[in-house]
Design a protein around this motif. Structure first.
Motif, PDB file in Angstrom:
ATOM      1  N   SER A  89       0.836  -1.204   0.000  1.00  0.00           N
ATOM      2  CA  SER A  89       0.000   0.000   0.000  1.00  0.00           C
ATOM      3  C   SER A  89       0.868   1.251   0.000  1.00  0.00           C
ATOM      4  CB  SER A  89      -0.921   0.005   1.222  1.00  0.00           C
ATOM      5  OG  SER A  89      -1.837  -1.047   1.172  1.00  0.00           O
ATOM      6  N   LEU A  90       2.020   1.169   0.672  1.00  0.00           N
ATOM      7  CA  LEU A  90       2.936   2.298   0.724  1.00  0.00           C
ATOM      8  C   LEU A  90       3.427   2.646  -0.684  1.00  0.00           C
ATOM      9  CD1 LEU A  90       4.392   4.254   2.660  1.00  0.00           C
ATOM     10  CD2 LEU A  90       6.260   2.584   2.773  1.00  0.00           C
ATOM     11  N   ALA A  91       3.792   1.605  -1.456  1.00  0.00           N
ATOM     12  CA  ALA A  91       4.244   1.833  -2.826  1.00  0.00           C
ATOM     13  C   ALA A  91       3.119   2.421  -3.674  1.00  0.00           C
ATOM     14  CB  ALA A  91       4.747   0.530  -3.437  1.00  0.00           C
ATOM     15  N   LYS A  92       1.912   1.932  -3.482  1.00  0.00           N
ATOM     16  CA  LYS A  92       0.765   2.451  -4.239  1.00  0.00           C
ATOM     17  C   LYS A  92       0.506   3.911  -3.896  1.00  0.00           C
ATOM     18  CE  LYS A  92      -2.768   1.884  -7.010  1.00  0.00           C
ATOM     19  NZ  LYS A  92      -2.568   1.629  -8.457  1.00  0.00           N
ATOM     20  N   TYR A  93       0.630   4.249  -2.625  1.00  0.00           N
ATOM     21  CA  TYR A  93       0.419   5.631  -2.189  1.00  0.00           C
ATOM     22  C   TYR A  93       1.402   6.571  -2.895  1.00  0.00           C
ATOM     23  CZ  TYR A  93       0.609   9.805   0.726  1.00  0.00           C
ATOM     24  OH  TYR A  93       0.619  11.109   1.160  1.00  0.00           O
ATOM     25  N   TYR A  94       2.687   6.215  -2.881  1.00  0.00           N
ATOM     26  CA  TYR A  94       3.684   7.078  -3.494  1.00  0.00           C
ATOM     27  C   TYR A  94       3.515   7.127  -5.016  1.00  0.00           C
ATOM     28  CZ  TYR A  94       6.337   7.935   0.756  1.00  0.00           C
ATOM     29  OH  TYR A  94       6.732   8.360   2.000  1.00  0.00           O
ATOM     30  N   GLU A  95       3.132   6.011  -5.607  1.00  0.00           N
ATOM     31  CA  GLU A  95       2.910   5.991  -7.057  1.00  0.00           C
ATOM     32  C   GLU A  95       1.808   6.979  -7.447  1.00  0.00           C
ATOM     33  OE1 GLU A  95       0.995   2.997 -10.424  1.00  0.00           O
ATOM     34  OE2 GLU A  95       1.760   2.158  -8.545  1.00  0.00           O
ATOM     35  N   LEU A  96       0.711   6.968  -6.696  1.00  0.00           N
ATOM     36  CA  LEU A  96      -0.423   7.825  -7.024  1.00  0.00           C
ATOM     37  C   LEU A  96      -0.144   9.292  -6.706  1.00  0.00           C
ATOM     38  CD1 LEU A  96      -3.390   5.575  -5.814  1.00  0.00           C
ATOM     39  CD2 LEU A  96      -2.709   6.074  -8.175  1.00  0.00           C
ATOM     40  N   THR A  97       0.496   9.562  -5.565  1.00  0.00           N
ATOM     41  CA  THR A  97       0.766  10.961  -5.231  1.00  0.00           C
ATOM     42  C   THR A  97       1.787  11.571  -6.192  1.00  0.00           C
ATOM     43  OG1 THR A  97       2.333  10.193  -3.532  1.00  0.00           O
ATOM     44  CG2 THR A  97       0.139  10.860  -2.795  1.00  0.00           C
ATOM     45  N   ASN A  98       2.751  10.773  -6.637  1.00  0.00           N
ATOM     46  CA  ASN A  98       3.686  11.268  -7.643  1.00  0.00           C
ATOM     47  C   ASN A  98       2.969  11.594  -8.941  1.00  0.00           C
ATOM     48  OD1 ASN A  98       6.548  11.514  -6.962  1.00  0.00           O
ATOM     49  ND2 ASN A  98       6.403   9.391  -6.334  1.00  0.00           N
ATOM     50  N   GLU A  99       2.059  10.718  -9.327  1.00  0.00           N
ATOM     51  CA  GLU A  99       1.281  10.952 -10.547  1.00  0.00           C
ATOM     52  C   GLU A  99       0.447  12.220 -10.420  1.00  0.00           C
ATOM     53  OE1 GLU A  99      -2.388   8.877 -13.059  1.00  0.00           O
ATOM     54  OE2 GLU A  99      -1.282   7.715 -11.557  1.00  0.00           O
ATOM     55  N   ALA A 100      -0.137  12.420  -9.245  1.00  0.00           N
ATOM     56  CA  ALA A 100      -1.012  13.576  -9.045  1.00  0.00           C
ATOM     57  C   ALA A 100      -0.236  14.874  -8.921  1.00  0.00           C
ATOM     58  CB  ALA A 100      -1.871  13.362  -7.796  1.00  0.00           C
ATOM     59  N   ALA A 101       0.927  14.826  -8.286  1.00  0.00           N
ATOM     60  CA  ALA A 101       1.668  16.061  -7.994  1.00  0.00           C
ATOM     61  C   ALA A 101       2.679  16.429  -9.060  1.00  0.00           C
ATOM     62  CB  ALA A 101       2.380  15.937  -6.648  1.00  0.00           C
ATOM     63  N   LYS A 102       3.161  15.416  -9.812  1.00  0.00           N
ATOM     64  CA  LYS A 102       4.226  15.665 -10.789  1.00  0.00           C
ATOM     65  C   LYS A 102       5.387  16.416 -10.123  1.00  0.00           C
ATOM     66  CE  LYS A 102       1.261  15.616 -14.875  1.00  0.00           C
ATOM     67  NZ  LYS A 102       0.054  15.167 -14.179  1.00  0.00           N
ATOM     68  N   LYS A 103       5.871  15.847  -9.041  1.00  0.00           N
ATOM     69  CA  LYS A 103       6.917  16.490  -8.258  1.00  0.00           C
ATOM     70  C   LYS A 103       8.229  16.603  -9.038  1.00  0.00           C
ATOM     71  CE  LYS A 103       5.525  15.525  -3.547  1.00  0.00           C
ATOM     72  NZ  LYS A 103       6.111  16.644  -2.834  1.00  0.00           N
ATOM     73  N   ALA A 104       8.967  17.654  -8.752  1.00  0.00           N
ATOM     74  CA  ALA A 104      10.278  17.858  -9.363  1.00  0.00           C
ATOM     75  C   ALA A 104      11.339  17.153  -8.531  1.00  0.00           C
ATOM     76  CB  ALA A 104      10.591  19.343  -9.462  1.00  0.00           C
ATOM     77  N   GLY A 105      12.210  16.406  -9.190  1.00  0.00           N
ATOM     78  CA  GLY A 105      13.284  15.717  -8.483  1.00  0.00           C
ATOM     79  C   GLY A 105      14.481  16.617  -8.266  1.00  0.00           C
ATOM     80  N   ALA A 106      15.501  16.052  -7.620  1.00  0.00           N
ATOM     81  CA  ALA A 106      16.682  16.839  -7.275  1.00  0.00           C
ATOM     82  C   ALA A 106      17.365  17.400  -8.511  1.00  0.00           C
ATOM     83  CB  ALA A 106      17.654  15.965  -6.483  1.00  0.00           C
ATOM     84  N   ASP A 107      17.497  16.575  -9.565  1.00  0.00           N
ATOM     85  CA  ASP A 107      18.176  17.044 -10.772  1.00  0.00           C
ATOM     86  C   ASP A 107      17.407  18.183 -11.430  1.00  0.00           C
ATOM     87  OD1 ASP A 107      20.120  15.153 -10.346  1.00  0.00           O
ATOM     88  OD2 ASP A 107      19.221  13.661 -11.666  1.00  0.00           O
TER      89      ASP A 107
END
Length: 238
Positions: free
Chosen positions: A119-137
């Motif tokens: 469930s933890l992996a699913k949570y991060y997968e969905l929030t990343n999809e929703a937020a389109k977060k910028a990575g360090a690079d």
């Protein structure tokens, strides 16, 4: 880093803890913290103040106002990092510094205890999809495009949960787990219902399941926090 700052800006100050710490560390400096929410304490050092402000709007501070601009954990809440870095660059004095502290939106483990089916992996997968977060690079490229130079980036592993055997790492993991548990629903509910159209009850179920996994100590998870520093040149060309 700026050795003797006289004016410091803390963007998205939240509870104001960092701004207060800096005010105590540099009593001769003026420290200003900004946030959309007035959740800061009423008693603060005399050199610290807070303002309600939207940092994604055009800044009102004159060019060359600050020695240091600090940004911490705003990833996912900023729609245009390039515009933000441009404003930070303009507001800094020549030779001033910007510090950006963020974390990778996702977790890992070194011993195979973290499952991609959790469930933890699913949570991060969905929030990343929703937020389109910028990575360090992405962030460090944006800083350099804004005109900053002498950029450095440091990455550290931060445990998530009380699983580490080392007492200090366990204490850090417990604190981070407490913060994450309160932040999971705060972040996920808005992103997943607004951006992905999920039902609030399904978000709550996913969040609760992920929190149970973290509390079980069966998954030895951590995520990467990164710290970016860059300097405005003494002779600005931007």
């Amino acid at each position: 880093m700026c050795p003797n700052p006289t004016k410091i800006l803390d963007l998205g100050t939240g509870t104001g803890i960092w701004a207060i710490d800096m005010g105590e560390q540099y009593p001769s400096a003026e420290v200003i913290g900004t946030d959309l929410s007035p959740i800061q304490p009423s008693w603060v050092p005399p050199n610290v103040s807070f303002q309600i402000d939207d940092i994604e709007s055009e800044w009102e501070w004159p060019e060359g106002t600050f020695d240091m601009v600090h940004i911490r954990y705003l990833n996912g809440g900023i729609s245009d990092w390039a515009a933000l870095f441009a404003e930070a660059y303009k507001s800094l004095k020549p030779g001033g510094w910007i510090e950006v502290c963020e974390f990778e939106m996702g977790v890992a483990s070194d011993d195979g205890t973290y499952s991609a089916n959790s469930s933890l992996a699913k949570y991060y997968e969905l929030t990343n999809e929703a937020a389109k977060k910028a990575g360090a690079d992405t962030l460090i490229n944006g800083i350099e495009k804004a005109g900053f130079r002498n950029s450095t980036m440091r990455r550290i592993k931060v445990p998530l949960g009380s699983w580490p055997a080392d007492p200090l790492q366990r204490e850090i993991g417990e604190c981070y787990l407490m913060l994450s548990e309160t932040g999971f629903e705060a972040l996920g509910m808005a992103l997943l219902t607004r951006n992905l159209g999920m039902d609030p009850s399904d978000v709550t179920k996913l969040v609760n399941s992920a929190k149970r996994e973290l509390s079980s100590k069966r998954m030895h998870t951590y995520n990467i926090h990164f710290f970016l520093h860059a300097q405005k040149p003494l002779k600005s060309s931007v």
